[in-house]
Each structure stands twice: as structure tokens, then as C-alpha cells.
Design a protein around this motif. Structure first.
Motif, PDB file in Angstrom:
ATOM      1  N   VAL A   1      17.743 -62.813  28.629  1.00  0.00           N
ATOM      2  CA  VAL A   1      19.104 -62.485  29.049  1.00  0.00           C
ATOM      3  C   VAL A   1      19.251 -62.561  30.559  1.00  0.00           C
ATOM      4  O   VAL A   1      20.323 -62.287  31.101  1.00  0.00           O
ATOM      5  CB  VAL A   1      19.505 -61.076  28.567  1.00  0.00           C
ATOM      6  CG1 VAL A   1      19.534 -61.026  27.057  1.00  0.00           C
ATOM      7  CG2 VAL A   1      18.569 -60.011  29.130  1.00  0.00           C
TER       8      VAL A   1
ATOM      9  N   PRO B   1      31.048 -69.037  28.283  1.00  0.00           N
ATOM     10  CA  PRO B   1      30.512 -67.690  28.136  1.00  0.00           C
ATOM     11  C   PRO B   1      29.361 -67.429  29.100  1.00  0.00           C
ATOM     12  O   PRO B   1      28.761 -68.360  29.646  1.00  0.00           O
ATOM     13  CB  PRO B   1      30.023 -67.671  26.686  1.00  0.00           C
ATOM     14  CG  PRO B   1      29.720 -69.092  26.376  1.00  0.00           C
ATOM     15  CD  PRO B   1      30.716 -69.901  27.141  1.00  0.00           C
ATOM     16  N   GLU B   2      29.072 -66.169  29.281  1.00  0.00           N
ATOM     17  CA  GLU B   2      27.974 -65.763  30.156  1.00  0.00           C
ATOM     18  C   GLU B   2      26.656 -66.410  29.717  1.00  0.00           C
ATOM     19  O   GLU B   2      26.365 -66.493  28.532  1.00  0.00           O
ATOM     20  CB  GLU B   2      27.830 -64.243  30.125  1.00  0.00           C
ATOM     21  CG  GLU B   2      26.726 -63.707  31.024  1.00  0.00           C
ATOM     22  CD  GLU B   2      26.586 -62.205  30.938  1.00  0.00           C
ATOM     23  OE1 GLU B   2      25.636 -61.666  31.531  1.00  0.00           O
ATOM     24  OE2 GLU B   2      27.431 -61.576  30.264  1.00  0.00           O
ATOM     25  N   GLY B   3      25.898 -66.889  30.682  1.00  0.00           N
ATOM     26  CA  GLY B   3      24.598 -67.473  30.391  1.00  0.00           C
ATOM     27  C   GLY B   3      24.614 -68.959  30.135  1.00  0.00           C
ATOM     28  O   GLY B   3      23.563 -69.569  29.935  1.00  0.00           O
TER      29      GLY B   3
ATOM     30  N   TYR C   1      33.194 -72.339  34.863  1.00  0.00           N
ATOM     31  CA  TYR C   1      32.676 -70.969  34.941  1.00  0.00           C
ATOM     32  C   TYR C   1      33.728 -69.906  34.670  1.00  0.00           C
ATOM     33  O   TYR C   1      33.410 -68.724  34.651  1.00  0.00           O
ATOM     34  CB  TYR C   1      31.985 -70.749  36.287  1.00  0.00           C
ATOM     35  CG  TYR C   1      30.619 -71.399  36.324  1.00  0.00           C
ATOM     36  CD1 TYR C   1      29.604 -70.946  35.491  1.00  0.00           C
ATOM     37  CD2 TYR C   1      30.362 -72.485  37.138  1.00  0.00           C
ATOM     38  CE1 TYR C   1      28.360 -71.556  35.484  1.00  0.00           C
ATOM     39  CE2 TYR C   1      29.122 -73.105  37.142  1.00  0.00           C
ATOM     40  CZ  TYR C   1      28.120 -72.631  36.308  1.00  0.00           C
ATOM     41  OH  TYR C   1      26.882 -73.235  36.289  1.00  0.00           O
ATOM     42  N   ARG C   2      34.943 -70.306  34.405  1.00  0.00           N
ATOM     43  CA  ARG C   2      35.938 -69.373  33.908  1.00  0.00           C
ATOM     44  C   ARG C   2      36.035 -69.399  32.381  1.00  0.00           C
ATOM     45  O   ARG C   2      36.282 -68.366  31.765  1.00  0.00           O
ATOM     46  CB  ARG C   2      37.301 -69.678  34.541  1.00  0.00           C
ATOM     47  CG  ARG C   2      37.443 -68.958  35.867  1.00  0.00           C
ATOM     48  CD  ARG C   2      38.233 -69.683  36.905  1.00  0.00           C
ATOM     49  NE  ARG C   2      38.160 -68.927  38.158  1.00  0.00           N
ATOM     50  CZ  ARG C   2      37.096 -68.930  38.979  1.00  0.00           C
ATOM     51  NH1 ARG C   2      36.030 -69.642  38.684  1.00  0.00           N
ATOM     52  NH2 ARG C   2      37.095 -68.212  40.086  1.00  0.00           N
TER      53      ARG C   2
ATOM     54  N   HIS D   1      26.307 -65.839  23.636  1.00  0.00           N
ATOM     55  CA  HIS D   1      27.597 -65.207  23.909  1.00  0.00           C
ATOM     56  C   HIS D   1      28.710 -66.168  23.504  1.00  0.00           C
ATOM     57  O   HIS D   1      28.556 -67.378  23.603  1.00  0.00           O
ATOM     58  CB  HIS D   1      27.747 -64.865  25.387  1.00  0.00           C
ATOM     59  CG  HIS D   1      26.742 -63.882  25.890  1.00  0.00           C
ATOM     60  ND1 HIS D   1      26.788 -62.546  25.589  1.00  0.00           N
ATOM     61  CD2 HIS D   1      25.654 -64.062  26.674  1.00  0.00           C
ATOM     62  CE1 HIS D   1      25.777 -61.929  26.167  1.00  0.00           C
ATOM     63  NE2 HIS D   1      25.070 -62.825  26.829  1.00  0.00           N
TER      64      HIS D   1
ATOM     65  N   PRO E   1      19.729 -68.679  32.213  1.00  0.00           N
ATOM     66  CA  PRO E   1      20.672 -69.411  31.360  1.00  0.00           C
ATOM     67  C   PRO E   1      20.073 -69.724  29.993  1.00  0.00           C
ATOM     68  O   PRO E   1      18.934 -70.162  29.894  1.00  0.00           O
ATOM     69  CB  PRO E   1      20.926 -70.697  32.152  1.00  0.00           C
ATOM     70  CG  PRO E   1      20.628 -70.346  33.568  1.00  0.00           C
ATOM     71  CD  PRO E   1      19.500 -69.369  33.496  1.00  0.00           C
TER      72      PRO E   1
ATOM     73  N   PRO F   1      32.750 -67.523  24.027  1.00  0.00           N
ATOM     74  CA  PRO F   1      33.728 -67.598  25.126  1.00  0.00           C
ATOM     75  C   PRO F   1      34.884 -66.645  24.909  1.00  0.00           C
ATOM     76  O   PRO F   1      35.164 -66.205  23.790  1.00  0.00           O
ATOM     77  CB  PRO F   1      34.188 -69.058  25.068  1.00  0.00           C
ATOM     78  CG  PRO F   1      33.973 -69.461  23.649  1.00  0.00           C
ATOM     79  CD  PRO F   1      32.755 -68.724  23.185  1.00  0.00           C
ATOM     80  N   ASP F   2      35.577 -66.342  25.981  1.00  0.00           N
ATOM     81  CA  ASP F   2      36.741 -65.469  25.943  1.00  0.00           C
ATOM     82  C   ASP F   2      37.903 -66.218  25.278  1.00  0.00           C
ATOM     83  O   ASP F   2      38.333 -67.267  25.772  1.00  0.00           O
ATOM     84  CB  ASP F   2      37.113 -65.084  27.375  1.00  0.00           C
ATOM     85  CG  ASP F   2      38.188 -64.005  27.429  1.00  0.00           C
ATOM     86  OD1 ASP F   2      38.966 -63.873  26.466  1.00  0.00           O
ATOM     87  OD2 ASP F   2      38.267 -63.316  28.458  1.00  0.00           O
TER      88      ASP F   2
END
Length: 248
Positions: A3, A31-33, A27-28, A235, A6, A237-238
Motif C-alpha cells: 500500500v 484511484p489512489e495507487g 491524477y484527478r 482502489h 503504486p 475511482p471516484d
């Protein structure tokens, strides 16, 4: 799976010698990582001759990203693939994949995969490109069984698109995207291609107003990468960035 490092590396060959809005938008929405590793070509304009001059360099860039052990390689630049045509583009991707052992993709093939996933066969198109580029793109999509039923465009040269501001591009996305969706109520999705087009904030606004998914290069290419990751996806994505990533 760590974690602190990447968990997925997307190799991205952009048509230009620098990276700006490609990474900024990635990067917006990613997802994280998830990490973007870019390298570039030096495309001078949208013509087939300009694209063909860069093909030897493209091979080198694929090899470079393979040495960095990325999980996937994608060629940015919808006009690049459009100029080559679908048959030639897919041959280049297949050769790159066979040579590197890494899945190879393009923004345009990612758009096609995303549209197929969404069940969209009749689409609206909004671009910042000349008619010749729009026509080549339409032929490419037709070869994949996708019909462009309406198109709105603000024709610009490659240099003009490089010089546009993010704020102006956002307003242009709202203008052209809204116009073409009103022109084509039967369109099942809106495609707004262009790696230099800063339009991520326009996507949720257009989707909320018109009720149809909106595809950008960075959304479709990120979707394709995450879709291929499958259970490796650490993770998600938003979903606020639109229906494309929310469909994973």
C-alpha cells in the motif's frame, strides 16, 4: 500487495515532447495507487505523413516503457490512430504486444471498448479538430460498428490546441458537448476526444443535464486499464468523475 507503492503502472505514449494536462487530469480521475508513466513523440500536425514519421520512435517508446515494467502501454492521440486507420493501428498494437509481452492499447481503442461496455452504438461527437480529422475518426469508429450520428467541432490546428487555456477548454466542452447532445437526442453517448482538451469538470455537468455518458481520452484509457486489472484493482475511482469510471 504493497500500500506504500503504486499497485498499477500505466505506460502512456503521448504525441508531444512534454506532459501537462494528460497527467494533471489523470491524477484527478485515477484511484489512489495508480501511476502514469509517460514518454513522448514529436507530432508536428494531424496528417498521416506526420504520424508515419513518428512510427519508428513509437516502437522505441514501447520498448522503453516495457523496460520500466509497466502493466499496460497505451498510445495517446486519437488523431494518430484515426490517420493510420483501424487495421494498421491494431497491427501496430499487436506487434508491440508480441514484442514486449505487455498489453498495448490506444485511447481510441479504449473509447471503443468503453462504448461497447456501455452498449452505445450510436454516438454524438464533439472535437476541436478540422473536418479531415473528424472524418478519419468517424471512419475508424464505423469500422468498429459505432455510428456517429452528429458532430460539433471547433476546428483548430495542433499548435492552436496546445496554446488553449484550461478555462477556455472547459467552456468549449460545455458549449460543443451541450450543442451536439441537443442536436442528437437519440445519441447513446457523447465522445469528446483529445488528450490536450481539459474537460474533466465538464463531464459531470453534461451528464447531469443530458443523462448520457460522456467519454474523454483519460476516462476511457483509465477505464480500460482498470477493467483489465480485474481483481488486482486495489482502489476504485471516484464515481463523481462520471458514468465511465462509475461503470467499473
Amino acid at each position: 500487495m504493497s500500500v506504500i507503492s503504486p499497485w498499477y503502472q500505466l505506460g502512456y505514449v503521448i504525441p508531444h515532447l512534454y506532459t501537462d494536462l494528460d497527467a494533471y487530469q489523470f491524477y484527478r480521475v485515477a484511484p489512489e495507487g495508480m501511476m502514469l508513466m509517460t514518454t513522448g513523440l514529436d507530432l508536428k500536425d494531424y496528417t498521416l505523413a506526420a504520424v508515419e514519421r513518428e512510427l519508428p520512435v513509437l516502437r522505441q517508446r514501447f520498448d522503453l516503457l516495457a523496460k520500466k515494467k509497466v502493466d499496460r502501454i497505451s498510445l495517446s492521440g486519437v488523431p494518430v490512430a484515426s490517420a493510420l486507420g483501424r487495421k494498421k493501428t491494431r497491427e501496430i498494437l499487436a506487434e508491440g504486444e508480441a514484442r514486449t509481452g505487455i498489453p498495448c492499447d490506444t485511447d481510441l481503442e479504449a473509447h471503443i471498448a468503453t462504448l461497447q461496455h456501455l452498449g452505445a452504438k450510436r454516438i454524438a461527437l464533439a472535437t476541436r479538430w478540422p473536418e479531415a480529422v473528424n472524418a478519419a475518426l468517424t471512419r475508424y469508429l464505423t469500422d468498429a460498428g459505432i455510428e456517429v450520428i452528429a458532430c460539433r467541432s471547433r476546428a483548430r490546428s495542433l499548435d492552436q490546441n496546445k496554446q488553449s487555456t484550461a478555462a477556455d477548454d472547459h467552456l468549449l466542452a460545455l458549449e460543443l458537448g451541450g450543442q451536439v447532445l441537443r442536436d442528437a437526442p437519440d445519441a447513446q453517448a457523447l465522445l469528446m476526444p483529445g488528450g490536450l482538451w481539459y474537460a474533466i469538470h465538464a463531464v459531470p455537468l453534461l451528464e447531469a443535464e443530458h443523462g448520457r455518458p460522456v467519454l474523454l481520452n483519460i476516462l476511457s484509457t483509465t477505464w480500460a486499464a482498470l477493467h483489465s486489472a480485474g481483481k488486482r484493482m486495489l482502489h476504485r475511482p471516484d464515481p463523481r468523475w462520471g458514468r465511465v469510471l462509475a461503470s467499473l
